[in-house]
Design a protein around this motif. Structure first.
Motif, PDB file in Angstrom:
ATOM      1  N   PHE A  20     -35.644 -47.844  40.849  1.00 27.97           N
ATOM      2  CA  PHE A  20     -35.195 -47.407  39.526  1.00 27.97           C
ATOM      3  C   PHE A  20     -33.829 -46.740  39.687  1.00 27.97           C
ATOM      4  CE2 PHE A  20     -39.279 -46.678  36.769  1.00 27.97           C
ATOM      5  CZ  PHE A  20     -39.770 -47.909  37.145  1.00 27.97           C
ATOM      6  N   HIS A  51     -34.117 -31.698  34.152  1.00 25.18           N
ATOM      7  CA  HIS A  51     -35.174 -32.610  33.688  1.00 25.18           C
ATOM      8  C   HIS A  51     -35.157 -33.919  34.462  1.00 25.18           C
ATOM      9  CE1 HIS A  51     -37.341 -35.501  31.293  1.00 25.18           C
ATOM     10  NE2 HIS A  51     -36.231 -36.121  30.959  1.00 25.18           N
ATOM     11  N   SER A  54     -36.741 -33.797  37.911  1.00 23.04           N
ATOM     12  CA  SER A  54     -38.213 -33.776  37.856  1.00 23.04           C
ATOM     13  C   SER A  54     -38.756 -35.122  37.392  1.00 23.04           C
ATOM     14  CB  SER A  54     -38.694 -32.683  36.903  1.00 23.04           C
ATOM     15  OG  SER A  54     -38.149 -31.434  37.237  1.00 23.04           O
ATOM     16  N   MET A  55     -38.077 -35.718  36.422  1.00 23.59           N
ATOM     17  CA  MET A  55     -38.508 -37.034  35.934  1.00 23.59           C
ATOM     18  C   MET A  55     -38.452 -38.066  37.062  1.00 23.59           C
ATOM     19  SD  MET A  55     -36.742 -39.320  32.926  1.00 23.59           S
ATOM     20  CE  MET A  55     -35.685 -40.298  33.979  1.00 23.59           C
ATOM     21  N   GLY A  58     -41.336 -37.607  39.255  1.00 26.51           N
ATOM     22  CA  GLY A  58     -42.557 -38.187  38.693  1.00 26.51           C
ATOM     23  C   GLY A  58     -42.608 -39.692  38.926  1.00 26.51           C
ATOM     24  N   MET A  59     -41.487 -40.345  38.718  1.00 25.14           N
ATOM     25  CA  MET A  59     -41.433 -41.795  38.970  1.00 25.14           C
ATOM     26  C   MET A  59     -41.733 -42.088  40.442  1.00 25.14           C
ATOM     27  SD  MET A  59     -37.924 -42.612  36.900  1.00 25.14           S
ATOM     28  CE  MET A  59     -37.884 -42.950  35.135  1.00 25.14           C
ATOM     29  N   MET A  61     -43.351 -40.215  42.567  1.00 26.40           N
ATOM     30  CA  MET A  61     -44.734 -39.892  42.911  1.00 26.40           C
ATOM     31  C   MET A  61     -45.679 -40.999  42.445  1.00 26.40           C
ATOM     32  SD  MET A  61     -44.247 -35.906  41.939  1.00 26.40           S
ATOM     33  CE  MET A  61     -45.913 -35.338  41.838  1.00 26.40           C
ATOM     34  N   ASP A  62     -45.199 -41.832  41.538  1.00 24.05           N
ATOM     35  CA  ASP A  62     -45.998 -42.964  41.074  1.00 24.05           C
ATOM     36  C   ASP A  62     -45.607 -44.252  41.806  1.00 24.05           C
ATOM     37  OD1 ASP A  62     -48.122 -43.659  39.272  1.00 24.05           O
ATOM     38  OD2 ASP A  62     -46.688 -44.813  38.085  1.00 24.05           O
ATOM     39  N   HIS A  90     -42.792 -32.320  47.301  1.00 21.23           N
ATOM     40  CA  HIS A  90     -43.634 -33.508  47.108  1.00 21.23           C
ATOM     41  C   HIS A  90     -43.208 -34.689  47.978  1.00 21.23           C
ATOM     42  CE1 HIS A  90     -44.480 -31.249  43.380  1.00 21.23           C
ATOM     43  NE2 HIS A  90     -45.660 -31.827  43.444  1.00 21.23           N
TER      44      HIS A  90
ATOM     45  N   ARG B  67     -53.468 -39.310  34.295  1.00 22.67           N
ATOM     46  CA  ARG B  67     -52.790 -38.231  35.043  1.00 22.67           C
ATOM     47  C   ARG B  67     -52.822 -36.937  34.246  1.00 22.67           C
ATOM     48  NH1 ARG B  67     -52.661 -43.238  37.362  1.00 22.67           N
ATOM     49  NH2 ARG B  67     -51.059 -43.461  38.954  1.00 22.67           N
ATOM     50  N   GLU B 117     -52.282 -33.384  40.582  1.00 22.69           N
ATOM     51  CA  GLU B 117     -51.268 -34.448  40.596  1.00 22.69           C
ATOM     52  C   GLU B 117     -49.890 -33.944  41.006  1.00 22.69           C
ATOM     53  OE1 GLU B 117     -51.780 -37.594  40.151  1.00 22.69           O
ATOM     54  OE2 GLU B 117     -53.709 -37.755  39.130  1.00 22.69           O
ATOM     55  N   ALA B 118     -49.606 -32.669  40.721  1.00 20.10           N
ATOM     56  CA  ALA B 118     -48.269 -32.148  41.024  1.00 20.10           C
ATOM     57  C   ALA B 118     -48.372 -30.662  41.350  1.00 20.10           C
ATOM     58  CB  ALA B 118     -47.332 -32.350  39.838  1.00 20.10           C
ATOM     59  N   SER B 119     -47.584 -30.238  42.309  1.00 21.12           N
ATOM     60  CA  SER B 119     -47.534 -28.808  42.639  1.00 21.12           C
ATOM     61  C   SER B 119     -46.724 -28.112  41.558  1.00 21.12           C
ATOM     62  CB  SER B 119     -46.853 -28.599  43.995  1.00 21.12           C
ATOM     63  OG  SER B 119     -47.561 -29.269  45.008  1.00 21.12           O
ATOM     64  N   HIS B 125     -41.354 -27.539  34.825  1.00 19.61           N
ATOM     65  CA  HIS B 125     -41.186 -28.773  35.600  1.00 19.61           C
ATOM     66  C   HIS B 125     -42.166 -29.868  35.176  1.00 19.61           C
ATOM     67  CE1 HIS B 125     -38.920 -26.967  39.245  1.00 19.61           C
ATOM     68  NE2 HIS B 125     -38.953 -26.058  38.287  1.00 19.61           N
ATOM     69  N   SER B 128     -41.460 -32.774  32.559  1.00 20.43           N
ATOM     70  CA  SER B 128     -40.498 -33.779  33.048  1.00 20.43           C
ATOM     71  C   SER B 128     -41.165 -34.714  34.056  1.00 20.43           C
ATOM     72  CB  SER B 128     -39.299 -33.092  33.703  1.00 20.43           C
ATOM     73  OG  SER B 128     -38.584 -32.340  32.765  1.00 20.43           O
ATOM     74  N   ILE B 129     -41.986 -34.160  34.932  1.00 19.26           N
ATOM     75  CA  ILE B 129     -42.720 -35.016  35.871  1.00 19.26           C
ATOM     76  C   ILE B 129     -43.618 -35.974  35.084  1.00 19.26           C
ATOM     77  CG2 ILE B 129     -44.479 -35.032  37.699  1.00 19.26           C
ATOM     78  CD1 ILE B 129     -43.318 -32.345  38.652  1.00 19.26           C
ATOM     79  N   VAL B 131     -43.076 -37.131  32.097  1.00 14.95           N
ATOM     80  CA  VAL B 131     -42.218 -38.172  31.523  1.00 14.95           C
ATOM     81  C   VAL B 131     -41.969 -39.255  32.583  1.00 14.95           C
ATOM     82  CG1 VAL B 131     -39.894 -38.691  30.672  1.00 14.95           C
ATOM     83  CG2 VAL B 131     -41.127 -36.694  29.796  1.00 14.95           C
ATOM     84  N   GLY B 132     -41.712 -38.822  33.816  1.00 13.80           N
ATOM     85  CA  GLY B 132     -41.507 -39.781  34.907  1.00 13.80           C
ATOM     86  C   GLY B 132     -42.745 -40.615  35.161  1.00 13.80           C
ATOM     87  N   PHE B 133     -43.919 -39.972  35.179  1.00 13.19           N
ATOM     88  CA  PHE B 133     -45.184 -40.714  35.351  1.00 13.19           C
ATOM     89  C   PHE B 133     -45.314 -41.780  34.257  1.00 13.19           C
ATOM     90  CE2 PHE B 133     -48.051 -37.200  37.472  1.00 13.19           C
ATOM     91  CZ  PHE B 133     -47.407 -37.404  38.667  1.00 13.19           C
ATOM     92  N   LEU B 135     -43.020 -43.161  32.208  1.00 14.01           N
ATOM     93  CA  LEU B 135     -42.038 -44.248  32.264  1.00 14.01           C
ATOM     94  C   LEU B 135     -42.383 -45.235  33.381  1.00 14.01           C
ATOM     95  CD1 LEU B 135     -38.765 -42.226  31.623  1.00 14.01           C
ATOM     96  CD2 LEU B 135     -39.706 -44.017  30.139  1.00 14.01           C
ATOM     97  N   SER B 136     -42.850 -44.694  34.503  1.00 17.75           N
ATOM     98  CA  SER B 136     -43.247 -45.558  35.613  1.00 17.75           C
ATOM     99  C   SER B 136     -44.428 -46.436  35.199  1.00 17.75           C
ATOM    100  CB  SER B 136     -43.609 -44.691  36.831  1.00 17.75           C
ATOM    101  OG  SER B 136     -44.077 -45.501  37.884  1.00 17.75           O
ATOM    102  N   SER B 159     -35.691 -26.652  30.171  1.00 21.25           N
ATOM    103  CA  SER B 159     -36.079 -27.965  30.702  1.00 21.25           C
ATOM    104  C   SER B 159     -37.241 -28.575  29.918  1.00 21.25           C
ATOM    105  CB  SER B 159     -36.438 -27.860  32.192  1.00 21.25           C
ATOM    106  OG  SER B 159     -37.449 -26.901  32.396  1.00 21.25           O
ATOM    107  N   ALA B 163     -37.051 -32.340  28.475  1.00 17.97           N
ATOM    108  CA  ALA B 163     -38.123 -33.331  28.647  1.00 17.97           C
ATOM    109  C   ALA B 163     -38.609 -33.845  27.297  1.00 17.97           C
ATOM    110  CB  ALA B 163     -39.282 -32.716  29.431  1.00 17.97           C
TER     111      ALA B 163
END
Lengths: 317, 278
Positions: A20, A51, A54-55, A58-59, A61-62, A90, B67, B117-119, B125, B128-129, B131-133, B135-136, B159, B163
Motif C-alpha cells: 500500500f 493519524h 497509526s492508520m 493498522g494496515m 498489522m492486517d 507492534h 476486530r 488486537e493492539a497495544s 491511537h 486510527s489503527i 481505520v487502517g484495519f 481499509l485493509s 488525532s 481519524a
C-alpha cells in the motif's frame, strides 16, 4: 533519490498485492501512475501525520506492507509517539520515507530541516534506520524493504545527488560497506557524505595519507562489528554526516568505540551540525559549508589529527 | 436506576456484577488499577463479546474475526475480565495482574494478551489503527467488523478527529466507534476540563451515523449494536452514557477512583461488599 525510491515503490507494488502507499499532502503528480493503476492501494489522506502513521500501522498489522511518504521532519517529529507505539512496539511493516533529510530544505528554515531524525529514530527499539548515498544505492535497498520485519525509516537526500556508491559491492540492510582501505585513518560516512569521504580520501592520498572508508547506510541496526574491525587498526577516526553531531552516525560510532576498549590511544572527531538550529537560509550546500560538512574540512580534520598522533604527516598539498 | 435495600445496584445483573468482581480480583492482586474507567465499560464490552463480535478464543488470530480495539487502554481491566470469561486465557492470570510473571499489565499489550488486537495506553491511537484495519479489510473484500472503544476524555486528542475525518471520507461502514461517555476525566468533570458537547453533532458532522444509548443498559446496547451499521454508507458512532465507577456507590462520579495505586485490603472488602454476594 526520491524519484527512484517512489518509482520502486510503484514497481514493487505491481508485483506484490500487499503493498500500500500512503501520503499526506505530497506535491501534485506524486505517484500518479500508482494512483491510476492501483487506486485501491493508494491513499493520499491529507495533513495528518499522526493519524496516518497509526492508520498505516493498522494496515500493516492486517498483513500489508505500507510505504508512507512525506517530509522527513513531520514524519519523525510530528508523529514520534505513533512511530514508537504503533509502528515499533507492534513491529509493523511500515516503511517511512522521509523527504529532505538533513539540510535539504535550507531555504525553508528550521521547521523543515530534519537535523535530528537519525538520532530520534535510532533511539526507538525495533526501528531500522537507513540513509542511502545516492539513487543507485536506493535501487539496491528498496527490494530488501519488502520482506524486512518491522518498521524502517528511509531518509531521502535532496535529490540529484552524485553517484558515489558501487554496484559491485553487496548491499544488505544492517551491513556497512568498506569502500576503501587505508592505514592512516578511518572515515565513517552515511547518506550523501559517502561522496565527501571518497573525495577527501583522494585528497589525502595525494598528500601521502591513506584513509579507509566505511559507509554506514544503515544507522540502525548499527554494524559495530565492521566498524570495530577497521577502527582497531586506525589511529584516527572521523565521522561525517548531514545531521546533528548528537546521537546520529557520530553518536553511534562514539558509543561503539568507547566500549571497545582498544589498547592503543586514538583520535576521534565527529563532523556534522553542531547542537544548534540553523540560523540562516541559503542552500543545502551553503549550510553544509557553514558547518564544515565538506570534503575540504574533512580532509583537513583528518590530516590534522594524523599529525597530532605522530604518525605519517601529510605532505604539502 | 436506584439501589436495592442491600445497597447493591439494581441495574446490574449477576453477570455484570460477576465481571466487576473479576476486576476487583485483579485490583487486589496488583494493589492498583484504573478502576473507574473499567467499571464504566463493563456492559459495553460484555455486550460486544456476548452478542456482537465474531471470534474464536482458541484461534485469536483467525482471519475472519471481528476486530476490537480498546483505544482507552486504561480501561483494560474490563476487557481482561471479559476475555478471560470467553476463554482467551485462564482466570489464574488475574492473580498476576501487574506482576513480572503475568501477561496482564496496566495497559493491554498485543502479542502478550490473547485477544488484544493492539497495544494501547497512550490515548488517541486506536481509532486510527481501526481505520487502517478497515481499509485493509475493504481492499481484501473481507466483511468483518472493526469496533473501537474510545473515552470521552480521549476525544480531546486531535488525532481522534483526524481519524474521524478519514473514516468519514472513506465511508467506512464496517467501522464503529463506541464512546464511553462517563463525563469524568482524571482530574474532574469534562464539563470543567474540556466540554465535548455537542458531542453527537460533532460525529455527525464528520460523516458518521450516530446513536446515543445508556451504556449500562444491556438490552439497549444489544438493540443498537444489532443495527450496525446504522447507515450502510457511513461509519457509526455510538455515544454510550455511562457512569465512571458504575456499581460502586462510593466510587461513582468520583475522580479519586479514576486510578488507585495503593489499594488496601479494606478497600477491596468495600468494593466486594458493594457488589454484593455471589
Amino acid at each position: 533519490m526520491r524519484q527512484t525510491c517512489l518509482k520502486m515503490v510503484y514497481d514493487l507494488a505491481l508485483k506484490d498485492e500487499r503493498i500500500f502507499f500512503v501520503g499526506s499532502d505530497l506535491g501534485a503528480g506524486t505517484l500518479d501512475q500508482f494512483k491510476k493503476s492501483m487506486p485501491d492501494r493508494f491513499f493520499m489522506e491529507g495533513v495528518s501525520e499522526g493519524h496516518l502513521t497509526s492508520m498505516a500501522a493498522g494496515m500493516a498489522m492486517d498483513g500489508k506492507v505500507v510505504y508512507f511518504n512525506t517530509i522527513a521532519s513531520f514524519l519523525t517529529r510530528r508523529s514520534f509517539e505513533q512511530n514508537v507505539v504503533d509502528l515499533a512496539l507492534h513491529r509493523a511493516n511500515v516503511r517511512l520515507i522521509g523527504n529532505g533529510g538533513g539540510l535539504a530544505y535550507a531555504p525553508l528554515g528550521p521547521t523543515h530541516e530534519a537535523i535530528e531524525d537519525l538520532a530520534i529514530m535510532r533511539a526507538i527499539p525495533n526501528m531500522t534506520v537507513v540513509a542511502c548515498a545516492d539513487a543507485d544505492e536506493m535501487r539496491r535497498l528498496m527490494p530488501q524493504t519488502v520482506a524486512h520485519r518491522g518498521p524502517i525509516y528511509i531518509r531521502l537526500a535532496k535529490g540529484g545527488d552524485p553517484i558515489a556508491s558501487r554496484g559491485d559491492l553487496p548491499f544488505t540492510i544492517g551491513k556497512a560497506i568498506p569502500m576503501r582501505a587505508g592505514e592512516d585513518a578511518l572515515i565513517v560516512t552515511t547518506g550523501i557524505t559517502l561522496k565527501l569521504g571518497l573525495d577527501a580520501a583522494a585528497q589525502l592520498s595525494s598528500r601521502g595519507l591513506e584513509a579507509a572508508i566505511l559507509h554506514c547506510h544503515t544507522i540502525k541496526p548499527f554494524d559495530a562489528e565492521s566498524l570495530l574491525s577497521l577502527a582497531e587498526k586506525a589511529p584516527v577516526i572521523v565521522t561525517i554526516e548531514e545531521h546533528s553531531v548528537l546521537g546520529g552516525l557520530g553518536g553511534a560510532v562514539a558509543e561503539a568505540l568507547a566500549e571497545a576498549g582498544f589498547p592503543t590511544a586514538k583520535r576521534f572527531k565527529r563532523l556534522g551540525i553542531p547542537d544548534v538550529f540553523p540560523d540562516e537560509y541559503g542552500s543545502q550546500a551553503s549550510l553544509m559549508k557553514k558547518y564544515g560538512i565538506t570534503e575540504q574540512n574533512l580532509t583537513e580534520t583528518v590530516a590534522k589529527l594524523c599529525t597530532s598522533m605522530g604518525g605519517r604527516r601529510p605532505q604539502a598539498a | 436506576m436506584g439501589d436495592n435495600s442491600a445497597g447493591i445496584p439494581a441495574s446490574l445483573d449477576g453477570r455484570s456484577r460477576y465481571l466487576r468482581k473479576c476486576i476487583v480480583r485483579m485490583l487486589e492482586a496488583g494493589g492498583r488499577g484504573h478502576m473507574g474507567a473499567a467499571f464504566s465499560l463493563v456492559e459495553i464490552i460484555r455486550v460486544l463479546y456476548d452478542d456482537v463480535l465474531r471470534f474464536d478464543p482458541k484461534r485469536p488470530d483467525w482471519k475472519g474475526r471481528d476486530r476490537f480495539i480498546l483505544s482507552k487502554g486504561h480501561g483494560c481491566l474490563a476487557l481482561y475480565s471479559v476475555l478471560a470469561d470467553k476463554g482467551f486465557f485462564p482466570e489464574t492470570e488475574f492473580s498476576k495482574f501487574c506482576k513480572s510473571d503475568g501477561i496482564l499489565g496496566g495497559h493491554p499489550e498485543h502479542g502478550k494478551v490473547p485477544g488484544v488486537e493492539a497495544s494501547t495506553g497512550s490515548l488517541g491511537h486506536g481509532l486510527s489503527i481501526g481505520v487502517g484495519f478497515t481499509l485493509s479489510a475493504r481492499h481484501d473484500g473481507a466483511g468483518h467488523k472493526v469496533v473501537v472503544v474510545i473515552g470521552d476524555g480521549e476525544s480531546n486528542e486531535g488525532s481522534i478527529w483526524e481519524a474521524a475525518l478519514s473514516a468519514g471520507k472513506h465511508k467506512l461502514s464496517n467501522l464503529t466507534v463506541v464512546v464511553d461517555y462517563n463525563k469524568q476525566q482524571a482530574c474532574g468533570s469534562i464539563l470543567e476540563v474540556q466540554d465535548m458537547e455537542p458531542f453527537a453533532d460533532k460525529w455527525k458532522s464528520f460523516g458518521f451515523a450516530c446513536a446515543r444509548v445508556d451504556g449500562h443498559d444491556v438490552h439497549a446496547l444489544r438493540s443498537v449494536f444489532s443495527r450496525l451499521p446504522l447507515d450502510p454508507s457511513k461509519p457509526t458512532a455510538i455515544l454510550c452514557d455511562t457512569v465512571k465507577g458504575k456499581g460502586i456507590p462510593f466510587a461513582e462520579h468520583n475522580p479519586e477512583w479514576h486510578h488507585k495505586n495503593k489499594l488496601s485490603p479494606e478497600d477491596i472488602r468495600s468494593l466486594l461488599a458493594a457488589l454484593g454476594a455471589d
